[in-house]
Every structure is written in structure tokens, then in C-alpha cells.
Design an enzyme around this catalytic site. Structure first.
Site, PDB file in Angstrom:
ATOM      1  N   CYS A  94      78.963  41.771  92.473  1.00  0.00           N
ATOM      2  CA  CYS A  94      78.923  40.430  91.896  1.00  0.00           C
ATOM      3  C   CYS A  94      80.013  39.537  92.502  1.00  0.00           C
ATOM      4  O   CYS A  94      79.935  39.203  93.670  1.00  0.00           O
ATOM      5  CB  CYS A  94      79.017  40.528  90.374  1.00  0.00           C
ATOM      6  N   TYR A  95      81.047  39.173  91.763  1.00  0.00           N
ATOM      7  CA  TYR A  95      82.122  38.376  92.360  1.00  0.00           C
ATOM      8  C   TYR A  95      82.662  39.080  93.596  1.00  0.00           C
ATOM      9  O   TYR A  95      83.003  38.446  94.603  1.00  0.00           O
ATOM     10  CB  TYR A  95      83.255  38.149  91.350  1.00  0.00           C
TER      11      TYR A  95
ATOM     12  N   GLU B 232      77.060  49.237  87.355  1.00  0.00           N
ATOM     13  CA  GLU B 232      77.871  50.066  86.458  1.00  0.00           C
ATOM     14  C   GLU B 232      77.381  50.042  85.010  1.00  0.00           C
ATOM     15  O   GLU B 232      77.786  50.882  84.220  1.00  0.00           O
ATOM     16  CB  GLU B 232      79.350  49.635  86.525  1.00  0.00           C
TER      17      GLU B 232
ATOM     18  N   HIS C  51      75.051  44.246  88.582  1.00  0.00           N
ATOM     19  CA  HIS C  51      76.071  45.191  88.098  1.00  0.00           C
ATOM     20  C   HIS C  51      75.485  46.605  87.980  1.00  0.00           C
ATOM     21  O   HIS C  51      74.836  46.924  86.987  1.00  0.00           O
ATOM     22  CB  HIS C  51      76.603  44.733  86.729  1.00  0.00           C
TER      23      HIS C  51
ATOM     24  N   ASP D 207      94.230  63.778  70.929  1.00  0.00           N
ATOM     25  CA  ASP D 207      95.091  63.395  72.048  1.00  0.00           C
ATOM     26  C   ASP D 207      96.439  64.112  72.012  1.00  0.00           C
ATOM     27  O   ASP D 207      96.870  64.695  73.004  1.00  0.00           O
ATOM     28  CB  ASP D 207      95.315  61.873  72.067  1.00  0.00           C
TER      29      ASP D 207
ATOM     30  N   LYS E 257      88.863  59.177  77.081  1.00  0.00           N
ATOM     31  CA  LYS E 257      88.753  60.041  75.903  1.00  0.00           C
ATOM     32  C   LYS E 257      87.857  61.270  76.139  1.00  0.00           C
ATOM     33  O   LYS E 257      88.219  62.380  75.775  1.00  0.00           O
ATOM     34  CB  LYS E 257      88.184  59.225  74.738  1.00  0.00           C
TER      35      LYS E 257
ATOM     36  N   GLY F 232      83.862  39.379  88.308  1.00  0.00           N
ATOM     37  CA  GLY F 232      84.914  38.585  87.665  1.00  0.00           C
ATOM     38  C   GLY F 232      84.407  37.207  87.354  1.00  0.00           C
ATOM     39  O   GLY F 232      83.378  36.782  87.891  1.00  0.00           O
TER      40      GLY F 232
END
Ligand code: XMP
Length: 524
Positions: free
Chosen positions: A90-91, A183, A181, A238, A380, A63
Site C-alpha cells: 500500500c503506502y 496481512e 493488504h 507471562d 502472546k 500508512g
């Protein structure tokens, strides 16, 4: 949103969001590993929430705030007494250190952005199993402040030149924290780290589409009871997946309304109607309202006016058919998880990102109906996997997105039946070319726009004075940004020749090489 959106029987992982731009990617990585997780902004994660949610593990996201500031965001202290593994990123690492007795300093001169390399220390941690097969691991850093002293119980398992505490672990309490990070794709081995974390937490990887389907069907039955549900079926992935899933749950209590506004592509309405009516046996009303829509659009050339007319008529028409059915208590929508997630801005206020044009805007409020949204938990690609699980053909699931206003926004200027006709034919040839060259799946979206201009040409011995068209093809991840697709000149030449030869009314073909931004994908 203090209550939990989703009651799931699966093991759950909680991601506490502190507003990082890439928090959604944490969820993506975990879902890829068949772990069910939800992102909740830190403001909503209260002690009661934690008890209710009962996570099997917690991740504290990155963040933009600084833990050194008094009012900086924090999770409730109970996160650390649940007895479950916690991973700070991180944060999230800094807030963990601050709360557990370490120290964080402002990053004067120690800020680090971009690529960095982590090397191992003498301390081994199960979080890093499979790491350091090479001597060092590439990671992506993005931090201003840094941890100066780690909390009691933690040991350092990885360091980088600017982040001595790049990976820290308190193996006994199963608390882990990383400065980088894991991710993002720029941390190529980040997935391994998540794999290790969920193994440590004891997740069984039970989040599969097959399990989801069963659970979703049961939930829909419970929510709807004996009531009637209607669904605006556009033929997009969808709404189609939502309709088939709901039909599996409640059968003929569901009625779908396919509103044909006369702005669909060649053969599209027939395909949608036959697939859902004949193949899936779905109760489906084919509302052919093309006269109405094209009549009201006659002479209109302003893009926003077109969109408003189409949106307004859509609601009226849908309402008319719903009334004719004797009403319904529920309205089904194909809302996805990215539309639901509240992200947190630096100022602490929720900044909601919703692609409103993807929903049947205005319908629920106007009709006073309750919503059934069985895809609210899915990304998705998960919707596509569910579609496959439900037996929808691959050719259908992989279709490029098609906008609600249809060909109206691919026909700049006034819309006429003649132009729509030409556009449909040219578009069909273009898509056929793309498929024949095996490029369809590499492209996010491809279509033809017919331009409001005639130009002079020569065919055989005669002069022509016909419409010009523009081909568009882009690559994109989410439609928010896009690059034009780099077709070969041979492909473009061959396609232009085919369109001019096969489509009466077009004598000039151009290729649109604008990226987004500054352009948009559609022409209007
Ligand atoms: P733009 O043109 O804004 O489009 O770059 C981004 C993506 O959104 C689609 N799009 C729409 N989809 N209703 C929809 O359902 C709409 O009104 C609409 N407008 C644009 C567009 O096709 C692209 O995929």
C-alpha cells in the site's frame, strides 16, 4: 529507539512502519511462518540502523500519509541497495514507486476501500506462486492515492478494476509491491504471498520456540552473570513463563515472590505455589499478605481507590521481601512485544500503546533495578508456545487472563471477607460449568461479579434475602474490544440453578450482555 532491541542469531526481516493500523499483522503472519522479524518506525530506520540490523529482507508497511506531500515519510534510499528483497504494501508500494522513478497521483475518485478482486496478467512472478488457482483472488484494499506509472524494471503481475498496478514485480532485483493488504484476514490467500516472499529471500524458517528457548537462555546468562534476579510471580501466563525460562538459565540465582493479596480465586494460591515450588523447584517466597491488603481495603468502595491501594501495597510488599533477600541487581518482568512496539501516528510522533496495568507498574523505577525481560520479542501466542515447550501444562497455559487487583474489581462496592468467600464459590461453580460444557477455550474470559445488593427470593418454603451476582463471559482477541458470549438459555438456566443451590449467600443470578465498548470486561 535507534539501537536494535534484539540481537538475534536468526535470519531477520525488517518491517519499516509507516503507521498503518495493521502493521502488527504483518509481523504476526511472518512469525507464523517461523520468520523472525521486527517492526521499527520509519524515523528510526537510518542508514546506520540498516547496516547494524542487516536484514535478509525488508517490508515497507502501509500508512496514512500521502507520498505526494513534501514531508511524507520515506525509508533511506539504501533500503534499495542492500541487495535483499523488498516488499512494499500500500503506502509502501507508493513510496517505492516514488523513490525508484515511478509516479503516484492523488486519488481523486480512485480511492478504494474494502473488498476487491485481483486478476492475473501475462506476467508471472514467483511472488504469486499458488495464486490464481481460481480465476481471481479476493483482496482487501484501503488506499486514497494510486500508482500512475510504475518504475523502470517493474512489470504488472496482477490488476484490479481500480488498481491497475495491484501487484508489481521487478524479479531481477527482487523488489515487489502490492496495492492491497495481504496481512489482513480479508485477503484470504495473503499468507501464500508472504510464504513466497520469504522463500525468495531465502529464509529457512528457523524461528521456532525450541530455538528461541536455547537462545534466550544463553542471553539471560550473558546479561545476568552471577547477579541475583527477583521476579514478581503472579501465576499469570507471562510472568510464569518468564520465571521458568529464567530459572532454566540461572537456577537458584532467581527468587520469585508470589504476593498473595487475599483476592485470588478458589484454590489459586495453593495451585500456583505447589506448581512452581514442587513441580518446577523454583525458589519461591509465598508472601501471604491478605490481612494487610484486606485491612487497607476495608470500607473502600471507589474503584480507582481500590486499584491505587492494591498497586501501592504491592510495591511495598515486594520491596520488603526483596530487601529481606539481601537485594538483587535485576528484576524480571513478563513484558511482551506488543507492549514494546512503537507505532507511528499520522503526525509523525510516536504514539505508544502500553497496557501499563499488565506490568508491575512503578517497581523498576522505585527499586533502581535493571530489567530482565526475556519475552520482549514475543507475541502472546508465542509465549504460550514457549510455555508448552518449557513443559507448563496446557490447562495452565490456556487459562483466562486474571487482573492484577484480582477479585477486588469483581466485587463492586465495599469488599468484605463474606462477599469474597461467596464470590469464590460462585465463580468456581460457573467455571466448572463452562469446562463441563467444553466452552472454556472458546471464551476469552469468564467470571462472576458479586453485586452490592441483596434481593428477596424464596427457597423451599422460606424467604431468602441474599446477594445477587452477575455472570460475565466474553470473546475477544486482545482484551481491547469484546463481545458477550452467546450461551444457550439451557446453559444459563442450569448454571443459575447450580449457583443458587450450591452457594449459600446468593439467591439471584443475572447474565451481563454488554459488549466492550461501551462496557469494559471487568466491572470496575
Ligand atoms: P477491561 O476491564 O479494561 O479489561 O475491559 C481488559 C483486560 O485487562 C484485564 N485487566 C487487568 N489486568 N491488571 C491486569 O493485570 C489490571 O489492573 C487490570 N484491569 C483489567 C481484564 O481482566 C481484561 O482481561
Amino acid at each position: 529507539m535507534t539501537e536494535i532491541d534484539v540481537k538475534t542469531d536468526h535470519d531477520r526481516l525488517l518491517i519499516v512502519d509507516f503507521g498503518s493500523q495493521v502493521t502488527q499483522l504483518i509481523a504476526r503472519r511472518l512469525r507464523e511462518l517461523n520468520v523472525y522479524c521486527e517492526i521499527h518506525p520509519f524515523q528510526n530506520v537510518t542508514t546506520d540502523f540498516l547496516t547494524d540490523f542487516a536484514p535478509k529482507a525488508v517490508i515497507l508497511s502501509g500508512g496514512p500519509a500521502s507520498v505526494i506531500d513534501d514531508a511524507s515519510p520515506r525509508p533511506p534510499a539504501e533500503v534499495f541497495s542492500l541487495g535483499v528483497p523488498v516488499l512494499g504494501i500500500c503506502y509502501g508500494q507508493q513510496v517505492m514507486m516514488q523513490m525508484l522513478g515511478g509516479e503516484v497521483l492523488r486519488g481523486d475518485g480512485t480511492a478504494e476501500f474494502g473488498r476487491a478482486w485481483v486478476t492475473k496478467t501475462d506476467t508471472a512472478t514467483d511472488l504469486l506462486t499458488g495464486w490464481f488457482l481460481e480465476t481471481r483472488e479476493q483482496v482487501w484494499m484501503s488506499h486514497g492515492d494510486h500508482v500512475a506509472r510504475i518504475a523502470p524494471g517493474f512489470e504488472v503481475a496482477g490488476t484490479s478494476p481500480n488498481a491497475p498496478f495491484a501487484v508489481i514485480a521487478d524479479t531481477e532485483r527482487r523488489f515487489y509491491a502490492v496495492q492491497f493488504h495481504p496481512e489482513v484476514h480479508h485477503t484470504p490467500n495473503g499468507r501464500t504471498l508472504f510464504e513466497n516472499f520469504i522463500r525468495i529471500a531465502g529464509f529457512t524458517g528457523d524461528w521456532t520456540m525450541d530455538a528461541y528457548r536455547e537462545q534466550a537462555v544463553a542471553k539471560i546468562r550473558e546479561q545476568v552473570g552471577d547477579a541475583r534476579v527477583i521476579c514478581a510471580l503472579s501465576g499469570g501466563v507471562d510472568s510464569s513463563v518468564a520465571a521458568v525460562l529464567i530459572h532454566e538459565a540461572i537456577g537458584d540465582q532467581l527468587t520469585c515472590v508470589y504476593v498473595d493479596h487475599g483476592l485470588m480465586r478458589q484454590g489459586e494460591s495453593e495451585q500456583v505455589v505447589s506448581m512452581f515450588r514442587e513441580h518446577y523447584n523454583l525458589p519461591l517466597i509465598h508472601a501471604d499478605e491478605s490481612e494487610l491488603f484486606l485491612g487497607k481495603l476495608d470500607g473502600v468502595s471507589d474503584p480507582e481507590t481500590k486499584r491505587k491501594i492494591i498497586g501501592g501495597l504491592f510495591i511495598d510488599v515486594f520491596q520488603k521481601h526483596a530487601d529481606a533477600l539481601g537485594g538483587a541487581e535485576f528484576l524480571a518482568q513478563g513484558t511482551l512485544y506488543p507492549d514494546v512496539i512503537e507505532s507511528v501516528s499520522f503526525s509523525g510522533g510516536p504514539s505508544v500503546t502500553i497496557k501499563s496495568h499488565h506490568n508491575v507498574g512503578g517497581l523498576p523505577e522505585k527499586m533502581g533495578m535493571k530489567l530482565v525481560e526475556p519475552l520482549r520479542e514475543l507475541f502472546k501466542d508465542e509465549v504460550r508456545a514457549l510455555g508448552r515447550e518449557l513443559g507448563l501444562p496446557d490447562s495452565f497455559i490456556g487459562r483466562h487472563p486474571f487482573p492484577g487487583p484480582g477479585l477486588a474489581i469483581r466485587c463492586p462496592g465495599e469488599i468484605t471477607r463474606e462477599k469474597l468467600d461467596i464470590l469464590r464459590k460462585a465463580d468456581a461453580v460457573y467455571i466448572d460449568q463452562i469446562r463441563k460444557h467444553g466452552l472454556y477455550d472458546e471464551i476469552w474470559q469468564a467470571f462472576v461479579a458479586i453485586l452490592p445488593v441483596r434481593t428477596v427470593g424464596v427457597m423451599g418454603d422460606g424467604r431468602t434475602y441474599d446477594f445477587a451476582c452477575a455472570l460475565r463471559a466474553v470473546t475477544s482477541v486482545d482484551g481491547m474490544t469484546a463481545d458477550y458470549y452467546p450461551f444457550t438459555h439451557d446453559f444459563l438456566g442450569e448454571t443459575a440453578t447450580r449457583i443458587i443451590n450450591e452457594v449459600k449467600g446468593i439467591n439471584r443470578v443475572t447474565y451481563d450482555i454488554t459488549s466492550k465498548p461501551p462496557g469494559t470486561i471487568e466491572w470496575e
